[in-house]
Every structure is written in structure tokens, then in C-alpha cells.
Design a protein around this motif. Structure first.
Motif, PDB file in Angstrom:
ATOM      1  N   TYR A  32      11.430 -33.821  36.593  1.00  0.00           N
ATOM      2  CA  TYR A  32      11.209 -33.565  35.166  1.00  0.00           C
ATOM      3  C   TYR A  32      12.122 -32.395  34.811  1.00  0.00           C
ATOM      4  O   TYR A  32      12.055 -31.353  35.449  1.00  0.00           O
ATOM      5  CB  TYR A  32       9.746 -33.208  34.888  1.00  0.00           C
ATOM      6  N   PHE A  34      14.238 -29.795  31.963  1.00  0.00           N
ATOM      7  CA  PHE A  34      14.077 -29.111  30.694  1.00  0.00           C
ATOM      8  C   PHE A  34      15.269 -28.197  30.428  1.00  0.00           C
ATOM      9  O   PHE A  34      15.876 -27.658  31.356  1.00  0.00           O
ATOM     10  CB  PHE A  34      12.804 -28.247  30.707  1.00  0.00           C
ATOM     11  N   PHE A  90      18.590 -21.788  29.531  1.00  0.00           N
ATOM     12  CA  PHE A  90      18.036 -21.966  30.870  1.00  0.00           C
ATOM     13  C   PHE A  90      17.721 -23.432  31.121  1.00  0.00           C
ATOM     14  O   PHE A  90      17.059 -24.081  30.306  1.00  0.00           O
ATOM     15  CB  PHE A  90      16.745 -21.156  31.038  1.00  0.00           C
ATOM     16  N   GLY A  94      10.785 -29.446  36.866  1.00  0.00           N
ATOM     17  CA  GLY A  94       9.351 -29.458  37.130  1.00  0.00           C
ATOM     18  C   GLY A  94       9.004 -30.565  38.102  1.00  0.00           C
ATOM     19  O   GLY A  94       9.865 -31.254  38.620  1.00  0.00           O
ATOM     20  N   GLY A  95       7.702 -30.729  38.330  1.00  0.00           N
ATOM     21  CA  GLY A  95       7.214 -31.753  39.241  1.00  0.00           C
ATOM     22  C   GLY A  95       6.436 -31.168  40.391  1.00  0.00           C
ATOM     23  O   GLY A  95       5.681 -31.862  41.066  1.00  0.00           O
ATOM     24  N   GLY A  96       6.577 -29.882  40.636  1.00  0.00           N
ATOM     25  CA  GLY A  96       5.827 -29.227  41.697  1.00  0.00           C
ATOM     26  C   GLY A  96       4.495 -28.693  41.199  1.00  0.00           C
ATOM     27  O   GLY A  96       4.233 -28.664  40.007  1.00  0.00           O
ATOM     28  N   ALA A  97       3.661 -28.263  42.131  1.00  0.00           N
ATOM     29  CA  ALA A  97       2.332 -27.777  41.760  1.00  0.00           C
ATOM     30  C   ALA A  97       2.376 -26.436  41.055  1.00  0.00           C
ATOM     31  O   ALA A  97       1.438 -26.069  40.351  1.00  0.00           O
ATOM     32  CB  ALA A  97       1.470 -27.653  43.015  1.00  0.00           C
ATOM     33  N   ASP A  98       3.467 -25.699  41.214  1.00  0.00           N
ATOM     34  CA  ASP A  98       3.543 -24.357  40.652  1.00  0.00           C
ATOM     35  C   ASP A  98       4.399 -24.290  39.406  1.00  0.00           C
ATOM     36  O   ASP A  98       4.969 -23.258  39.092  1.00  0.00           O
ATOM     37  CB  ASP A  98       4.042 -23.363  41.703  1.00  0.00           C
ATOM     38  N   GLY A  99       4.501 -25.397  38.673  1.00  0.00           N
ATOM     39  CA  GLY A  99       5.172 -25.347  37.384  1.00  0.00           C
ATOM     40  C   GLY A  99       6.667 -25.561  37.478  1.00  0.00           C
ATOM     41  O   GLY A  99       7.133 -26.406  38.223  1.00  0.00           O
ATOM     42  N   LEU A 100       7.431 -24.814  36.711  1.00  0.00           N
ATOM     43  CA  LEU A 100       8.870 -25.017  36.598  1.00  0.00           C
ATOM     44  C   LEU A 100       9.648 -24.033  37.455  1.00  0.00           C
ATOM     45  O   LEU A 100       9.230 -22.899  37.662  1.00  0.00           O
ATOM     46  CB  LEU A 100       9.309 -24.866  35.136  1.00  0.00           C
ATOM     47  N   PHE A 102      13.358 -22.291  37.360  1.00  0.00           N
ATOM     48  CA  PHE A 102      14.423 -22.050  36.386  1.00  0.00           C
ATOM     49  C   PHE A 102      15.741 -21.709  37.073  1.00  0.00           C
ATOM     50  O   PHE A 102      15.766 -21.102  38.156  1.00  0.00           O
ATOM     51  CB  PHE A 102      14.041 -20.883  35.473  1.00  0.00           C
ATOM     52  N   GLY A 103      16.832 -22.092  36.407  1.00  0.00           N
ATOM     53  CA  GLY A 103      18.130 -21.598  36.810  1.00  0.00           C
ATOM     54  C   GLY A 103      18.312 -20.165  36.341  1.00  0.00           C
ATOM     55  O   GLY A 103      17.450 -19.610  35.647  1.00  0.00           O
TER      56      GLY A 103
END
Lengths: 112, 113
Positions: A32, A34, A90, A94-100, A102-103
């Protein structure tokens, strides 16, 4: 594990010229993606997102991005930039349990 | 609708002092996050909570603690501040955890002297 690489820390471009901000990702789970924008002294605002479906995603302020699975990229584009587009951009995954994740961000500098 | 509010807006804190940054959301989102933003490093996750009563450690949790007593509030505490914790802190929330967009607060600018 997931990671995001924004290849350019700074991109200068002339007003009314097109721009591309590059983002590559690495992920072992569903993807996912963004793009967020941060204007000076403000929080982050969502520009666009890719969750599934069409790989070309249109966002606010005339921005669009294309999800390319084979190249693991999600580059942001705008055909004609304005002074008001000067900001930090930025890319995030996403897709993990701890949110996003970022670069490190790309500073878009619009030159008159 | 206010979205996410953070307090204080900015703070100068002496090293060794205890400080709690407040974060409140009115969107009834299950997931909440704390990030720090430092020049050239982007946003780094400190702690997160996927639902009230649970919390998890992010990339840079040392020196910070959080609690999630209810859905709306997610305070971040620095037990004994150090100069390396000088940063801009952002709170965020999401309705869908890692599969959805996050909504960000306006940030708290913290300077530890």
C-alpha cells in the motif's frame, strides 16, 4: 521488512515545468503506497494513495503517481508546477502491523 | 471536526526534566502513532497503538513511553529528556492500520537544552 527510498533529497524545477519525484520501495507483504506533502511548519497532508486496482493514481493539486510492480516504484508527477508546490514530499509504504514506513523526503524547490 | 490536536505547540525543556506530549483525535480511529521528524532523516516511528489498551515499539523507542487508556488519547512521555530528543514530534491516526492512510496532527516542536 519494508523500506522506501526517495532517490533525490532536493529537486529544483522552474515554474510551469513538469516534475517527477522518484520513490522506490521494498516489501515482502502486500503493498500500500502513499505520497504526503508537508508545507513549511505544518503537518503532513495526504496527496494520493495506491491500495489496489488501477496503477495510475490521481491525487490533489494536480499530482498523479504510477505504481510499477516490476520496477518496485511509485514515482510522483505533475505536468506543470507552481510556486505554491514548494514543499517537502514524502513517499510511504504500508501493510505492516506498525503502520507506515516513510522515505527521507524530497524537497521540491520551484524557481520563478 | 478538529481531527488530531497536539499540545503543546512548542516547548523548551531542560535536560533531565520529564515531559508529556499530548495527542487527541476525534475520528474514533483505532490506530495511533508517534513520529519524530529530524532534518534529513524523514519521519521515524517512536511508538504505535493498534487499539486501546495495546502499544508497540517503533524504530526509535528508547527514552520514550506511551499509554493508550482510551481510543481518543495517546500521550507520549519523555521520562528524562536529553538534547538528542530535540525534534518535531507528530502524532497520527488511522482507521485501517497499515493498510490505510494516516491523518497527522500539526506537530510539537521540542527543544531540550
Amino acid at each position: 521488512a519494508q523500506s522506501v527510498t526517495q532517490l533525490d533529497s532536493q529537486v529544483p524545477v522552474f515554474e510551469e515545468a513538469p516534475v517527477e519525484l522518484r520513490c522506490n520501495y521494498s516489501s515482502s507483504v502486500s503493498v500500500y503506497l502513499f505520497w504526503y506533502v508537508q508545507y513549511p511548519n505544518q503537518g503532513l497532508q495526504l496527496l494520493l494513495k495506491y491500495l489496489s486496482g488501477s496503477t495510475l493514481v490521481k491525487g490533489i493539486n494536480g499530482f498523479e503517481a504510477e505504481f510499477n510492480k516490476s520496477q518496485t516504484s511509485f514515482h510522483l508527477r505533475k505536468p506543470s508546477v507552481h510556486i505554491s508546490d514548494t514543499a517537502e514530499y514524502f513517499c510511504a509504504i504500508g501493510g505492516g502491523a506498525d503502520g507506515l514506513t516513510f522515505g527521507k523526503g524530497t524537497h521540491l524547490i520551484i524557481q520563478p | 471536526i478538529a481531527g488530531i490536536t497536539q499540545a503543546p505547540t512548542s516547548q523548551i525543556l531542560a535536560a533531565g526534566r520529564r515531559m508529556t506530549l499530548r495527542c487527541t483525535q476525534d475520528m474514533r480511529h483505532n490506530a495511533m502513532y508517534w513520529y519524530r521528524q529530524d532534518l534529513g532523516l524523514g519521519l521515524r516511528l517512536i511508538h504505535y497503538s493498534n487499539t486501546a489498551g495495546t502499544t508497540g515499539k517503533g524504530e526509535v523507542p528508547d527514552g520514550y513511553s506511551v499509554s493508550r487508556a482510551n481510543t481518543d488519547d495517546f500521550p507520549l512521555t519523555l521520562a528524562s529528556a536529553v538534547p538528542s530528543q530535540t525534534s518535531v514530534y507528530f502524532c497520527a491516526s488511522s482507521a485501517a492500520g497499515g493498510r490505510g492512510e494516516q491523518y497527522f496532527g500539526p506537530g510539537t516542536r521540542l527543544t531540550v537544552t
